[in-house]
Design a protein around this motif. Structure first.
Motif, PDB file in Angstrom:
ATOM      1  N   PRO A  38       0.860  -1.059   0.092  1.00  0.00           N
ATOM      2  CA  PRO A  38      -0.030  -0.091   0.006  1.00  0.00           C
ATOM      3  C   PRO A  38       0.771   1.170  -0.083  1.00  0.00           C
ATOM      4  N   LYS A  39       0.408   2.491  -0.552  1.00  0.00           N
ATOM      5  CA  LYS A  39       1.016   3.564  -0.850  1.00  0.00           C
ATOM      6  C   LYS A  39       1.419   4.306   0.268  1.00  0.00           C
ATOM      7  N   ASN A  40       0.463   4.254   1.460  1.00  0.00           N
ATOM      8  CA  ASN A  40       0.596   4.699   2.487  1.00  0.00           C
ATOM      9  C   ASN A  40       1.734   4.317   3.481  1.00  0.00           C
ATOM     10  N   LEU A  41       2.203   3.368   3.015  1.00  0.00           N
ATOM     11  CA  LEU A  41       3.417   2.751   3.741  1.00  0.00           C
ATOM     12  C   LEU A  41       4.730   3.401   3.182  1.00  0.00           C
ATOM     13  N   ASP A  42       5.369   4.065   4.299  1.00  0.00           N
ATOM     14  CA  ASP A  42       6.886   4.484   3.766  1.00  0.00           C
ATOM     15  C   ASP A  42       8.048   3.799   4.453  1.00  0.00           C
ATOM     16  N   ARG A  43       7.790   3.134   5.546  1.00  0.00           N
ATOM     17  CA  ARG A  43       9.042   2.300   6.109  1.00  0.00           C
ATOM     18  C   ARG A  43       8.561   0.897   6.453  1.00  0.00           C
ATOM     19  N   ILE A  44       9.271  -0.057   6.415  1.00  0.00           N
ATOM     20  CA  ILE A  44       8.795  -1.267   6.620  1.00  0.00           C
ATOM     21  C   ILE A  44       9.919  -2.178   7.228  1.00  0.00           C
ATOM     22  N   LEU A  45       9.749  -3.064   8.096  1.00  0.00           N
ATOM     23  CA  LEU A  45      10.595  -4.253   8.159  1.00  0.00           C
ATOM     24  C   LEU A  45      10.519  -5.526   7.137  1.00  0.00           C
ATOM     25  N   PHE A  46      11.343  -5.775   6.482  1.00  0.00           N
ATOM     26  CA  PHE A  46      11.167  -7.118   5.702  1.00  0.00           C
ATOM     27  C   PHE A  46      12.351  -8.030   6.243  1.00  0.00           C
ATOM     28  N   THR A  47      11.471  -9.293   6.459  1.00  0.00           N
ATOM     29  CA  THR A  47      12.170 -10.295   6.912  1.00  0.00           C
ATOM     30  C   THR A  47      11.811 -11.769   6.146  1.00  0.00           C
ATOM     31  N   ASP A  48      12.991 -12.516   6.075  1.00  0.00           N
ATOM     32  CA  ASP A  48      12.755 -14.019   5.612  1.00  0.00           C
ATOM     33  C   ASP A  48      11.912 -14.646   6.556  1.00  0.00           C
ATOM     34  N   PRO A  49      11.364 -15.982   6.295  1.00  0.00           N
ATOM     35  CA  PRO A  49      10.652 -16.721   7.213  1.00  0.00           C
ATOM     36  C   PRO A  49      11.373 -17.661   7.771  1.00  0.00           C
ATOM     37  N   ASP A  50      12.924 -17.796   7.512  1.00  0.00           N
ATOM     38  CA  ASP A  50      13.574 -18.816   8.270  1.00  0.00           C
ATOM     39  C   ASP A  50      14.501 -18.028   9.276  1.00  0.00           C
ATOM     40  N   VAL A  51      13.745 -17.598  10.144  1.00  0.00           N
ATOM     41  CA  VAL A  51      14.342 -16.774  11.386  1.00  0.00           C
ATOM     42  C   VAL A  51      13.517 -17.058  12.566  1.00  0.00           C
ATOM     43  N   LEU A  52      14.187 -16.519  13.662  1.00  0.00           N
ATOM     44  CA  LEU A  52      13.721 -16.525  15.106  1.00  0.00           C
ATOM     45  C   LEU A  52      14.180 -15.273  15.846  1.00  0.00           C
ATOM     46  N   PHE A  53      13.021 -14.567  16.142  1.00  0.00           N
ATOM     47  CA  PHE A  53      13.172 -13.496  16.919  1.00  0.00           C
ATOM     48  C   PHE A  53      13.660 -13.635  18.327  1.00  0.00           C
ATOM     49  N   ARG A  54      14.403 -12.776  19.102  1.00  0.00           N
ATOM     50  CA  ARG A  54      14.703 -13.000  20.572  1.00  0.00           C
ATOM     51  C   ARG A  54      14.474 -11.683  21.135  1.00  0.00           C
ATOM     52  N   ARG A  55      14.318 -10.664  20.375  1.00  0.00           N
ATOM     53  CA  ARG A  55      14.484  -9.042  21.082  1.00  0.00           C
ATOM     54  C   ARG A  55      13.140  -8.398  20.407  1.00  0.00           C
ATOM     55  N   ASN A  56      12.708  -7.322  21.073  1.00  0.00           N
ATOM     56  CA  ASN A  56      11.626  -6.408  20.699  1.00  0.00           C
ATOM     57  C   ASN A  56      12.263  -5.756  19.227  1.00  0.00           C
ATOM     58  N   ILE A  57      11.636  -5.583  18.179  1.00  0.00           N
ATOM     59  CA  ILE A  57      11.783  -5.237  16.950  1.00  0.00           C
ATOM     60  C   ILE A  57      11.903  -3.597  16.777  1.00  0.00           C
ATOM     61  N   GLU A  58      11.182  -3.024  17.992  1.00  0.00           N
ATOM     62  CA  GLU A  58      11.203  -1.563  17.896  1.00  0.00           C
ATOM     63  C   GLU A  58      12.192  -0.756  17.536  1.00  0.00           C
ATOM     64  N   GLU A  59      13.377  -1.347  18.262  1.00  0.00           N
ATOM     65  CA  GLU A  59      14.649  -0.638  18.336  1.00  0.00           C
ATOM     66  C   GLU A  59      15.161  -0.718  17.081  1.00  0.00           C
ATOM     67  N   VAL A  60      15.199  -1.717  16.304  1.00  0.00           N
ATOM     68  CA  VAL A  60      15.639  -1.743  14.814  1.00  0.00           C
ATOM     69  C   VAL A  60      14.947  -0.845  13.879  1.00  0.00           C
ATOM     70  N   PHE A  61      13.446  -0.962  14.122  1.00  0.00           N
ATOM     71  CA  PHE A  61      12.629  -0.357  13.084  1.00  0.00           C
ATOM     72  C   PHE A  61      12.850   0.934  13.104  1.00  0.00           C
ATOM     73  N   ALA A  62      13.360   1.667  14.218  1.00  0.00           N
ATOM     74  CA  ALA A  62      13.479   3.067  14.463  1.00  0.00           C
ATOM     75  C   ALA A  62      15.043   3.473  14.031  1.00  0.00           C
ATOM     76  N   MET A  63      15.900   2.689  13.780  1.00  0.00           N
ATOM     77  CA  MET A  63      17.018   2.853  13.203  1.00  0.00           C
ATOM     78  C   MET A  63      17.407   4.117  12.469  1.00  0.00           C
ATOM     79  N   ASP A  64      18.142   4.762  12.610  1.00  0.00           N
ATOM     80  CA  ASP A  64      18.529   5.934  11.724  1.00  0.00           C
ATOM     81  C   ASP A  64      19.059   5.827  10.258  1.00  0.00           C
ATOM     82  N   LEU A  65      18.310   5.831   9.517  1.00  0.00           N
ATOM     83  CA  LEU A  65      18.826   5.424   7.894  1.00  0.00           C
ATOM     84  C   LEU A  65      19.578   6.590   7.297  1.00  0.00           C
ATOM     85  N   GLY A  66      19.726   7.644   7.747  1.00  0.00           N
ATOM     86  CA  GLY A  66      20.105   9.088   7.021  1.00  0.00           C
ATOM     87  C   GLY A  66      19.342   9.128   5.836  1.00  0.00           C
ATOM     88  N   ALA A  67      20.232   9.212   4.719  1.00  0.00           N
ATOM     89  CA  ALA A  67      19.757   9.328   3.114  1.00  0.00           C
ATOM     90  C   ALA A  67      19.583   8.080   2.609  1.00  0.00           C
TER      91      ALA A  67
END
Length: 341
Positions: free
Chosen positions: A109-138
């Motif tokens: 959808p065009k209203n999305l400007d930033r996303i987290l993309f992940t492969d399915p062969d993963v296991l999360f162990r920590r809250n994703i908020e910190e990485v979603f908010a990382m500074d990308l600069g330009a």
């Protein structure tokens, strides 16, 4: 970047062969959320059957590990027109669904400007908020440097290549580069977990450029669309904390001296990974997997509709162990002895 929503958009692509892994990946992600956090889940659907979709969604009922209202805000299964992908190289490692990632900015959808993309062969162990908010600069994306192929050509990029060559890739990761190209020493990222600025992808029409690259280099791509992403972006990516994409080669290395990491980072990501990515042959759903976090993965399976599932000997075979040369054994022993310094 627009003001972040209270709902974090997470995108994953999967076909039916990875339905269980998809269920585990999202279940483990939900288990890290607090009571007030929600994710909007977008699944680029490569043919997941209706029965497996139902099993997946039943696996995601309930909030995060903190209880309360955390959990899924929405789930959307997105069907793609696969005509654009006809002719691309596919095999048991890379299916058509692997390539969906490069067109996500055109599909979502065009209203999305930033996303987290992940492969399915993963296991999360920590809250994703910190990485979603990382500074990308330009930069259009945030990613972690690949452990097995940390540079486009490790022979040029790694100062410690002579020590590390038994543990890292020994050829150029991108096809057709001139021998003296500056790109050879460029850091190379793993595309299994990304923060993506969709606005940049759309404004620069990156998806179509990368799709053309995949078609033009069909028979020379080593890691499918991951190579296209690295070739198109070059140095235009922000380095994510390595703990957010810890792949099996990290656990095969005896110490930091044979890696692209300093000692502190190497020890930290091995002992406390934020996200485990089971790239390559070491899959915890295979018989005989020796991954140190295999029990964590099996426990996560038991929190899904596939609970109590275990690999069957009649279906899956144990990985073939490589016969090690005497020279290699001696070198590994010596490197192990140097690990304390």
């Amino acid at each position: 970047m627009k003001t972040p929503s209270t709902v974090i958009p997470v995108v994953v692509s999967s076909d039916d062969g990875y339905a269980m892994q998809l269920a585990v990946a999202i279940r483990s992600l939900l288990d890290t959320l607090t009571a007030s956090q929600k994710i909007g889940l977008y699944i680029l659907d490569g043919g997941v059957t209706p029965s497996n979709k139902e099993r997946c969604q039943s696996s995601w009922v309930g909030g995060g590990g903190g209880g309360g209202g955390g959990g899924l805000a929405s789930v959307e299964w997105i069907q793609l027109n696969e005509d654009a992908f006809v002719g691309l190289r596919v095999n048991t490692r890379f299916t058509i669904a692997t390539y969906y990632r490069i067109l996500c900015a055109d599909i979502l959808p065009k209203n999305l400007d930033r996303i987290l993309f992940t492969d399915p062969d993963v296991l999360f162990r920590r809250n994703i908020e910190e990485v979603f908010a990382m500074d990308l600069g330009a930069n259009p994306i945030g990613a972690a440097q690949d452990a097995y192929c940390p540079f486009v050509d490790n022979r040029y990029g790694m100062p410690n290549y002579r020590l590390a060559k038994e543990y890292v890739f020994d050829q150029p990761a991108l096809p057709g580069l001139p021998r003296r190209s500056a790109m050879l020493s460029q850091p190379y990222f793993n595309a299994g977990f990304l923060v993506i600025n969709l606005e940049s992808f759309r404004s620069e029409e990156m998806g179509q450029t990368m799709l053309r690259y995949c078609h033009e280099n069909r028979d020379r791509l080593i890691w499918a669309d991951q190579c296209a992403l690295n070739a198109r972006l070059g140095a235009r990516w922000s380095k994510m904390d390595a703990a957010w994409n810890v792949t099996p080669p990290v656990f095969n290395m005896p110490n930091h001296r044979v890696s692209c990491y300093d000692r502190e980072t190497f020890d930290r990501i091995r002992s406390d990974p934020a996200m485990l990515h089971f790239a390559g042959s070491q899959k915890p759903w295979h018989i005989g997997c020796q991954h140190p976090f295999v029990d964590d993965y099996l426990a996560a399976i038991d929190r899904t509709a596939w609970h109590s599932w275990r690999p069957a000997h009649s279906v899956l075979k144990a990985p073939v162990k490589r016969k090690l040369s005497l020279r290699y054994k001696i070198k590994r022993w010596l490197l192990g002895g140097l690990g304390a310094s």
